[in-house]
Design a protein around this motif. Sequence first.
Motif, short mmCIF file in Angstrom:
data_model
loop_
_atom_site.label_atom_id
_atom_site.label_comp_id
_atom_site.label_asym_id
_atom_site.label_seq_id
_atom_site.Cartn_x
_atom_site.Cartn_y
_atom_site.Cartn_z
N SER A 24 17.70 41.29 -11.32
CA SER A 24 18.59 42.38 -11.50
C SER A 24 19.12 42.39 -10.93
CB SER A 24 18.59 43.37 -12.42
OG SER A 24 19.80 43.98 -12.44
N ALA A 25 19.17 43.20 -9.85
CA ALA A 25 19.92 43.12 -8.19
C ALA A 25 20.62 42.73 -7.90
CB ALA A 25 19.66 44.13 -7.57
N LEU A 28 23.88 36.53 -8.64
CA LEU A 28 25.28 35.82 -8.22
C LEU A 28 25.86 36.39 -6.64
CD1 LEU A 28 26.05 33.85 -11.69
CD2 LEU A 28 25.43 32.65 -9.47
N GLY A 29 25.84 37.72 -7.68
CA GLY A 29 26.74 38.91 -6.51
C GLY A 29 26.08 39.41 -4.94
N TYR A 111 30.10 35.81 -16.10
CA TYR A 111 28.46 35.22 -15.09
C TYR A 111 27.85 33.98 -15.52
CZ TYR A 111 25.19 37.61 -12.36
OH TYR A 111 23.91 37.40 -11.00
N PHE A 232 28.65 45.71 -7.99
CA PHE A 232 27.89 45.39 -8.43
C PHE A 232 26.58 44.18 -8.24
CE2 PHE A 232 27.90 40.06 -9.72
CZ PHE A 232 28.74 40.22 -10.71
N THR A 233 26.50 44.30 -6.99
CA THR A 233 25.43 43.93 -6.12
C THR A 233 24.41 44.71 -7.04
OG1 THR A 233 24.36 43.15 -4.33
CG2 THR A 233 25.77 44.38 -4.04
N SER A 235 23.90 46.88 -9.17
CA SER A 235 23.78 46.45 -10.74
C SER A 235 24.28 47.57 -11.17
CB SER A 235 22.45 46.11 -11.72
OG SER A 235 22.26 44.50 -10.70
N1 PHE Z 1 23.49 42.28 -9.54
C1 PHE Z 1 23.51 41.67 -10.44
C2 PHE Z 1 24.19 40.69 -9.06
O1 PHE Z 1 24.92 40.50 -7.96
C3 PHE Z 1 24.93 41.03 -11.50
C4 PHE Z 1 24.88 42.02 -12.25
C5 PHE Z 1 25.44 43.44 -12.28
C6 PHE Z 1 23.47 42.72 -12.71
C7 PHE Z 1 25.80 44.54 -13.31
C8 PHE Z 1 23.03 43.24 -13.65
C9 PHE Z 1 24.04 44.93 -13.53
O2 PHE Z 1 24.36 39.07 -9.41
#
Ligand code: PHE
Length: 476
Positions: A24-25, A28-29, A111, A232-233, A235
């Motif tokens: 999850s982490a 694309l971030g 996303y 974001f990155t 999650s």
């Molecule tokens: N962490 C994911 C990324 O870096 C994006 C994301 C954000 C997924 C929040 C889940 C919750 O791309």
Amino acid sequence: MSQLKVSNDSWSSQTVFILAAVGSAVGLGNLWKFPYITGENGGGAFVLVYLACILVIGLPILMSEVALGRAGKANPIQAMSNLAKENGASKLWRLLGFNGVLAGALILSFYTVIAGWAVAYFMQSVRGDFSGITAEAAGVNFDELLANPLELLFWHTLVTLVTIVIVSKGVKGGIEKAINFMLPGLLIILLVLLGYAMTTGSFGDSVRFLFSPDFSKLTWESVLVAMGHAFFTLSIGLGTMMVYGSYLSKEFSIVKASFWIVIADTAVALLAGLVIFSIVFANGLEPGSGPGLLFQTLPVAFGHMWGGWFFGSLFFALVVMAALSSAISLIEPAVSWVNQQWGVERTQAAWLLGGIIWLIGVGTVLSFNEWKGLHFLGERTLFDSLDFITTNIMLPLGGLLMAVFIAWVMKPSTRADNLELSEGWMNLFVLNLRWGAPIAVMVVFASNLVSADRVGFMIAAILGIYAVYIWQVRRG
Ligand code: PHE
């Protein structure tokens, strides 16, 4: 407590939890967003603020969020409701869950569009389109993709469909296998690219750009962007890690898992940044050229290196997988909520929510072409506005409230049950979550609202309001 609604699902092993959380982490971030926002915000100083945010705010909130999920044992909305009841706090804590479910859906809506770009690039790479490509031609190629709403729509639809299908089948089957293959694969390709960048690119310039901070380039807005990106990155702040934590068994060390997640995530981002900026500087490209950065630089590298066709195709395939394992975690809070709250079957919930999210995503598709001139928040297009509101406002706000709940509201015994920290570390952790992290988040918010000379005044006001609020919370 028998009237509490709880989740019955669980991970098949502890390793699976770490893999799913890393899946999850890492997304694309790390590969797309981190390099481009670092470029737009001047490099080193921004990276330093980002790393500080990860350590001081991100890591403790990640631990808190997983702990809230495990203790609350349900989707984010129900988990907060359960926890509020158990800890004698207000029902309004449910709103924290709503904020997260909504933010997840909104983020997913754009996303999938960006992940669609990666699918398009995978196809181009397989066809051999990048062979010998110049930086200029790569730029034109990217602009042409964005100018074509139908093509963007096609890929956006495809990615959304795949996300829905995976989620509707539950988490265990597909994801685990994809991640087992994907993470090592991604790391190997990043190392290959690093080799290319070190020998062919302007590697020294890239290192300098990323790691020598020039604070004159830092504005309060870039601090806000760095902080938002830390959420974001990893999650965090929206309930993804809460849902994943709700499927976690009691014996598992949340603290250790959180460290692994943070290390993996940060390593991938920094590697991607190093590679991309080497190519940027070697080809006279602009570091601040925005969301297209990854897509304008890497084709040049793949187009010129030995085996580039193979590595390029594999790389974009892995980006798509990294994006998918994040995409499912963006919709999972909403799906588990609709499923547990309304008794709607998982498959139906996934299709229903996926459909709504797809529709919102059409707006993002158009914001790169037909609706390019439409501005929402200030100068921002619809895509930029959605990204800004979710990443820079909703996630930090969610994280802040999670910190408040863990540190001020939750019973110390529940806290200790879920986070196996020594007494000294626990005290430091609670102190940070009571004062450090929330005040840092609020100061960054506030400094973006007022002009620079009033910041001191704002900080005093925030401290005052926060103290009164906490006093209220404590009285129940
Ligand atoms: N962490 C994911 C990324 O870096 C994006 C994301 C954000 C997924 C929040 C889940 C919750 O791309």
